[in-house]
Design a protein around this motif. Sequence first.
Motif, PDB file in Angstrom:
ATOM      1  N   HIS A 141       0.843  -1.207   0.000  1.00 45.49           N
ATOM      2  CA  HIS A 141       0.000   0.000   0.000  1.00 45.49           C
ATOM      3  C   HIS A 141       0.871   1.248   0.000  1.00 45.49           C
ATOM      4  O   HIS A 141       2.032   1.202   0.415  1.00 45.49           O
ATOM      5  CB  HIS A 141      -0.904   0.001   1.231  1.00 45.49           C
ATOM      6  CG  HIS A 141      -0.137   0.071   2.524  1.00 45.49           C
ATOM      7  ND1 HIS A 141       0.090   1.247   3.202  1.00 45.49           N
ATOM      8  CD2 HIS A 141       0.500  -0.883   3.255  1.00 45.49           C
ATOM      9  CE1 HIS A 141       0.801   0.993   4.291  1.00 45.49           C
ATOM     10  NE2 HIS A 141       1.070  -0.282   4.355  1.00 45.49           N
ATOM     11  N   GLU A 186      -5.015   1.085   3.488  1.00 36.16           N
ATOM     12  CA  GLU A 186      -4.524   0.039   4.383  1.00 36.16           C
ATOM     13  C   GLU A 186      -4.520   0.533   5.824  1.00 36.16           C
ATOM     14  O   GLU A 186      -4.945  -0.149   6.739  1.00 36.16           O
ATOM     15  CB  GLU A 186      -3.107  -0.394   3.974  1.00 36.16           C
ATOM     16  CG  GLU A 186      -2.628  -1.670   4.634  1.00 36.16           C
ATOM     17  CD  GLU A 186      -1.917  -1.488   5.964  1.00 36.16           C
ATOM     18  OE1 GLU A 186      -1.715  -2.471   6.676  1.00 36.16           O
ATOM     19  OE2 GLU A 186      -1.574  -0.348   6.316  1.00 36.16           O
ATOM     20  N   HIS A 246       7.686  -6.079   3.146  1.00 35.62           N
ATOM     21  CA  HIS A 246       7.329  -4.975   4.044  1.00 35.62           C
ATOM     22  C   HIS A 246       8.485  -4.699   4.994  1.00 35.62           C
ATOM     23  O   HIS A 246       9.296  -5.584   5.254  1.00 35.62           O
ATOM     24  CB  HIS A 246       6.069  -5.355   4.846  1.00 35.62           C
ATOM     25  CG  HIS A 246       5.262  -4.187   5.305  1.00 35.62           C
ATOM     26  ND1 HIS A 246       5.604  -3.458   6.416  1.00 35.62           N
ATOM     27  CD2 HIS A 246       4.149  -3.606   4.803  1.00 35.62           C
ATOM     28  CE1 HIS A 246       4.715  -2.482   6.574  1.00 35.62           C
ATOM     29  NE2 HIS A 246       3.823  -2.547   5.604  1.00 35.62           N
ATOM     30  N   HIS A 415      -1.446  -6.283   8.388  1.00 34.69           N
ATOM     31  CA  HIS A 415      -1.099  -6.045   6.978  1.00 34.69           C
ATOM     32  C   HIS A 415      -2.218  -6.532   6.075  1.00 34.69           C
ATOM     33  O   HIS A 415      -3.045  -7.344   6.489  1.00 34.69           O
ATOM     34  CB  HIS A 415       0.189  -6.799   6.612  1.00 34.69           C
ATOM     35  CG  HIS A 415       1.383  -6.344   7.377  1.00 34.69           C
ATOM     36  ND1 HIS A 415       1.971  -5.121   7.174  1.00 34.69           N
ATOM     37  CD2 HIS A 415       2.077  -6.932   8.377  1.00 34.69           C
ATOM     38  CE1 HIS A 415       2.985  -4.985   8.003  1.00 34.69           C
ATOM     39  NE2 HIS A 415       3.073  -6.061   8.751  1.00 34.69           N
TER      40      HIS A 415
HETATM   41 ZN    ZN Z   1       2.063  -1.262   6.014  1.00 33.51          ZN
END
Ligand code: ZN
Length: 467
Positions: A141, A186, A246, A415
């Motif tokens: 995101h 998100e 991430h 997430h």
């Molecule tokens: Zn994140």
Amino acid sequence: MEKVWRHLADRWRNERLEKITFLINDMQINFKRDKMKTMLTGLLLLASGITFSQTSVTAKTIKVNERRIENRILELAKFGKESGGGSYRVAFTKGDIEARAWYISLMKKTGLELTVDYAGNIIGKRKGKNPSLKPIAFGSHIDMVPDGGNYDGCVGSVAALEMIDVLNENNIVTEHTLEVIIFSNEEGGTIGSMAMAGHVTKDGLKQVSQSGLTMAEGIKRIGGNPDSIQYSVRKKGDIIAFLELHIEQGGILEKENIQIGVVEGIVGIVHWEVTVDGFANHAGTTPMNMRKDALLAASKLVIAVNEVIRSVPGKQVGTIGKISAMPGAYNVIPGRVVLGLEIRDLSAEKIEQLFAGIEKKASTIATSSGTKITFQRQASSIKPALTDKGLQQKIAASAKALGFTTKFMQSGAGHDAQEMSLLAPVGMIFIPSIGGISHSPKEFSRAVDMANGANVLLYTILKLDKE
Ligand SMILES: [Zn+2]
């Protein structure tokens, strides 16, 4: 000799060999690619007395472009930047809309077939050779929390685009179709991925988001259509796997000097509102041994929670992060205290066991303090989401092949992969967050770590594609 030469010449052409090692009369000779042509020609002229006992070859390895990743991270960071230095790229605001437009323009340049679904998720498809295979999806995101950092979500989003660029540059067409997904909102509660999993409700769409707009209004602003949001639902099995790179958002990888985190799952979160009822009375005239002090009991409970959580091995965390004492005056013994208890772990059963332990201690504290302690489980609780074991192994193997150190770990933060785990096997790759800082303008990850993570993502996708 002629045969060996032909074989090597073919491999040199077809496999983009980077290095060839020969053992000639027990002497090891290495040739790099730039010298290979000369070497192969030379081989033809070699005298017959040489014994050509063994060869090994190293195929050319494809790698992501570290500088391009870093530049794009810095470019993306400009959207929503405020004059004071902070950033405001909350979903549905100007910064978010501009960042999305920038990302879409880059996607178009790579030749991705672009759609924005009804929930406002940006989806880019790169066709594979085999149309009967389900797509491999990856992404993250680009929205942020108020005054957030430039790496949370952005690393995975920029890396997703990098996958396509690298494959294009190396003329690689995968068997599976590839899907880049940039989820909408998100940080406002994984709204985009929730919509894909079919979890966005009519009431949810009416909720006011951080931007001040309702979810429905916000989704409209970014090109979605809340009235048709049910059509953005993906069927279970529609996607063969979802991968998300991430930042760790914690300090474990950096502290332990590990390059790649293989995420085992995203923790479940359970919240309880805890009410301690005592008796509010005059703080001057009530002797110490005649009090039913709710705050004193609550204080003991805060310590008890910490003790229970730490009493068993594991990575579970438990926090009392909220407290209010009533009536709240210097001269009144607190009659009621309301606390917020949170427990997180990968195992829902363990959360329940820990909670049972806390309840037991609470009952002892209540009896000894003359108070009543009640727990009310909150609707905001989230179930743990485990990543796929096969994908964990592929991520770990890819990292190992690239020479990186790895650690299997859990994600303490939520997430999009969490929602995606309901419709496809998911895998997550973590890279170090410097100082363990996240959701802050001080959030930082080194370019080399971003490239490492992106390379692991690339190798995992290619590995997955071969199956
Ligand atoms: Zn994140």
